[in-house]
Motif scaffolding. Structure first.
Motif, PDB file in Angstrom:
ATOM      1  N   ASN A  31       0.755  -1.497  -0.044  1.00 38.55           N
ATOM      2  CA  ASN A  31      -0.248   0.056  -0.027  1.00 38.55           C
ATOM      3  C   ASN A  31       0.847   1.202  -0.010  1.00 38.55           C
ATOM      4  OD1 ASN A  31      -2.506  -1.363   0.279  1.00 38.55           O
ATOM      5  ND2 ASN A  31      -2.116  -1.701   2.321  1.00 38.55           N
ATOM      6  N   GLN A  32       2.216   1.125   0.050  1.00 36.69           N
ATOM      7  CA  GLN A  32       3.333   2.174   0.048  1.00 36.69           C
ATOM      8  C   GLN A  32       2.635   3.137   1.201  1.00 36.69           C
ATOM      9  OE1 GLN A  32       3.647   3.685  -3.768  1.00 36.69           O
ATOM     10  NE2 GLN A  32       4.277   1.834  -4.658  1.00 36.69           N
ATOM     11  N   VAL A  33       2.679   2.733   2.196  1.00 36.46           N
ATOM     12  CA  VAL A  33       2.220   3.432   3.652  1.00 36.46           C
ATOM     13  C   VAL A  33       3.483   3.358   4.676  1.00 36.46           C
ATOM     14  CG1 VAL A  33       0.825   4.066   5.571  1.00 36.46           C
ATOM     15  CG2 VAL A  33      -0.006   3.456   3.217  1.00 36.46           C
TER      16      VAL A  33
ATOM     17  N   ASN B 299       1.868  14.863   3.664  1.00 32.69           N
ATOM     18  CA  ASN B 299       1.529  13.725   2.799  1.00 32.69           C
ATOM     19  C   ASN B 299       1.034  12.391   3.786  1.00 32.69           C
ATOM     20  OD1 ASN B 299       3.907  13.894   4.312  1.00 32.69           O
ATOM     21  ND2 ASN B 299       4.936  12.249   3.086  1.00 32.69           N
TER      22      ASN B 299
ATOM     23  N   ALA C   1      -1.409   9.559   5.022  1.00 32.81           N
ATOM     24  CA  ALA C   1      -1.975   8.701   4.383  1.00 32.81           C
ATOM     25  C   ALA C   1      -2.998   7.886   5.534  1.00 32.81           C
ATOM     26  CB  ALA C   1      -0.920   7.617   4.055  1.00 32.81           C
TER      27      ALA C   1
ATOM     28  N   SER D  56       2.422   8.834   3.203  1.00 36.86           N
ATOM     29  CA  SER D  56       2.647   7.999   1.884  1.00 36.86           C
ATOM     30  C   SER D  56       3.978   8.054   1.532  1.00 36.86           C
ATOM     31  CB  SER D  56       1.665   8.604   0.929  1.00 36.86           C
ATOM     32  OG  SER D  56       2.026   9.916   0.695  1.00 36.86           O
TER      33      SER D  56
ATOM     34  N   ARG E 267       6.550   6.234  -1.791  1.00 38.04           N
ATOM     35  CA  ARG E 267       6.763   5.736  -3.065  1.00 38.04           C
ATOM     36  C   ARG E 267       7.840   4.752  -2.907  1.00 38.04           C
ATOM     37  NH1 ARG E 267       7.712   8.373  -8.914  1.00 38.04           N
ATOM     38  NH2 ARG E 267       7.749   6.287 -10.189  1.00 38.04           N
TER      39      ARG E 267
END
Length: 473
Positions: A96-98, A143, A145, A176, A178
């Motif tokens: 989930n890129q968290v 940012n 999440a 978040s 990447r």
């Protein structure tokens, strides 16, 4: 003059709360159990220091409001210093890129309306009060999440006599990030945490980092990630919604994955299996296990590939270990196909045609000497000279025995009949030897091809394994 006088009704309640916070400082019979009496009783129950703190708290918050920026000039920007201490990496959700972190956040600013002279209050220069009573900057994580609204920290602020306010609050952040898995499991990640004011522009509130990086003094080591640093960088951006600039501070967390577990559980088994696959060329053809070994290795690699796919997030770029698995599976597939072709060469029967002249000269000659493929008893480096198979010579029917019976016991016709039978047997023997020689030539050619592809595929597997293992160093 303060920002306003509409907050005068806070006097009794704020004073009571201030007394509650100062309770551990009170000496004598007023400390300890008499909480209700302290809140409702007169200040005479307090000691000298307690009465001064009570008076200071009441004087500071008599006409104070936490709704407006605490600046004497509204055109002046309020400077806020931000300091972050990384305590723990809770989780890195790659799918989930968290990124979930536990941080200690310290904010410092100057409140123009919370100043006093320490000499007036018996040298009292620092007090600690609930953070909800003072103005606080609306600095948030851009940012974020997390779908839930951020909960306000119920920590105190440290207030100095010159108006300096320090607010330390713990926070669990979900931001978040990447995640780039192209070099998995030897990858490094860069995850940024951007803090800034949500409503105040740069002309009203200026955010600056303290130092050049976040503090890692109290960091709890993570079993999967190694922290390389967390540098801080200040930016001033102008968004499309507003004309004024908005400053923010970005802390970039530099991570490198600890690849020892992945090397032991996923990479080393694949390396060993890939080195085992070329040994199918070394198995004797009569064992009947050459093709079975290749198929078994291919199935084992498929199982490891499925395990790897479950632990990896979907991404456009294929991970390094995934490329290694695909290359190894391709190599095993080709080696199995070549093994089948070589088996066909090995089992060419006596009825097969002779080995072509170019193959006899190049493969059974030079390549066989270079690879030391020899007959039993033949020294390495010397190949058996090619022998031309003698063509069978049929017996001459014109010299056969006469049709009629011969009356002479030592007649030459009897000797000629014997020679005719011997020639027939010799021709059959030579034909059989020629067929056997052709069969042996094909078997020897299969051994040469086995030895050649053994070296080629073993070198390929070794080079690919070393290129992947070098990344771990």
């Amino acid at each position: 003059m303060g920002p306003g006088s509409h907050h005068l009704s806070l006097g009794p309640s704020v004073s009571s709360l201030g007394l509650l916070l100062l309770l551990p400082l009170l000496p004598g019979p007023c400390s300890g159990a008499s909480w209700t009496l302290l809140l409702t009783g007169p200040p005479e129950c307090l000691g000298a220091e307690g009465r001064l703190a009570h008076k200071l708290f009441r004087d500071l918050f008599a006409n104070y409001t936490s709704a407006l920026r605490p600046v004497a000039d509204t055109d002046q920007a309020l400077n806020v210093t931000l300091e972050v201490t990384l305590s723990q990496i809770i989780d890195m959700d790659e799918r989930n890129q968290v990124l979930t972190l536990y941080l200690w956040i310290r904010q410092e600013w100057t409140d123009a309306y919370l100043r006093w002279d320490p000499d007036t209050y018996g040298g009292l220069d620092v007090i600690r009060i609930p953070s909800s009573l003072v103005w606080r900057p609306d600095i948030v994580l851009y940012n974020k999440a997390d779908a839930q609204a951020p909960a306000s920290a119920s920590t105190n602020v440290v207030l100095r006599h010159d108006g300096a306010v320090r607010w330390d609050s713990p926070a669990i952040t979900r931001s978040s990030c990447r995640v780039d898995v192209s070099a998995f499991p030897f990858d490094a990640q860069r995850c940024g945490l951007t803090f800034g004011s949500w409503t105040h522009g740069g002309h009203q509130l200026d955010v600056r980092p303290r130092g050049t990086a976040a503090s890692l003094a109290d960091f709890v080591e993570n079993v999967e990630w190694r922290v390389l640093g967390m540098p801080a960088r200040r930016r001033v951006l102008t968004y499309g919604c507003c004309s004024e600039p908005y400053p923010d501070v970005t802390f970039t967390l530099l991570l490198r994955r600890r690849a020892a577990a992945y090397v032991c559980n996923l990479l080393l088994p694949c390396v060993l299996i890939s080195l085992l696959a070329p040994l199918a060329f070394h198995l004797p053809a009569d064992s009947g296990e050459k093709v079975s070994l290749g198929v078994t290795v291919l199935l084992a690699l498929t199982v490891f590939q499925l395990i790897l796919a479950e632990s990896m997030p979907p991404a456009e770029s294929v991970p390094l270990i995934g490329k290694y698995y695909m290359a190894t599976m391709t190599m095993v597939t080709f080696s199995t196909a070549l093994t089948i072709l070589i088996m066909n060469l090995h089992y060419c029967g006596p009825s097969a045609r002779p080995v072509p002249a170019w193959a006899r000269a190049l493969l059974l000659g030079r390549l066989a000497r270079g690879l030391c493929v020899r007959e039993r008893g033949e020294p390495c480096g010397q190949s058996r000279p090619p022998e031309s198979s003698p063509s069978p010579q049929p017996p001459d029917r014109g010299t056969g025995p006469p049709a009629g019976p011969c009356q002479e016991p030592r007649c030459l016709c009897r000797q000629e009949a014997l020679l005719h039978h011997v020639a027939t047997i010799a021709n059959a023997f030579h034909s059989h030897r020629a067929a056997q020689r052709r069969h042996e030539d094909w078997k020897r050619l299969a051994r040469v091809m086995d030895r050649f592809f053994l070296g080629i595929f073993f070198s390929m597997a070794l080079v690919m394994s070393l290129l992947v293992l070098v990344q771990a160093l």
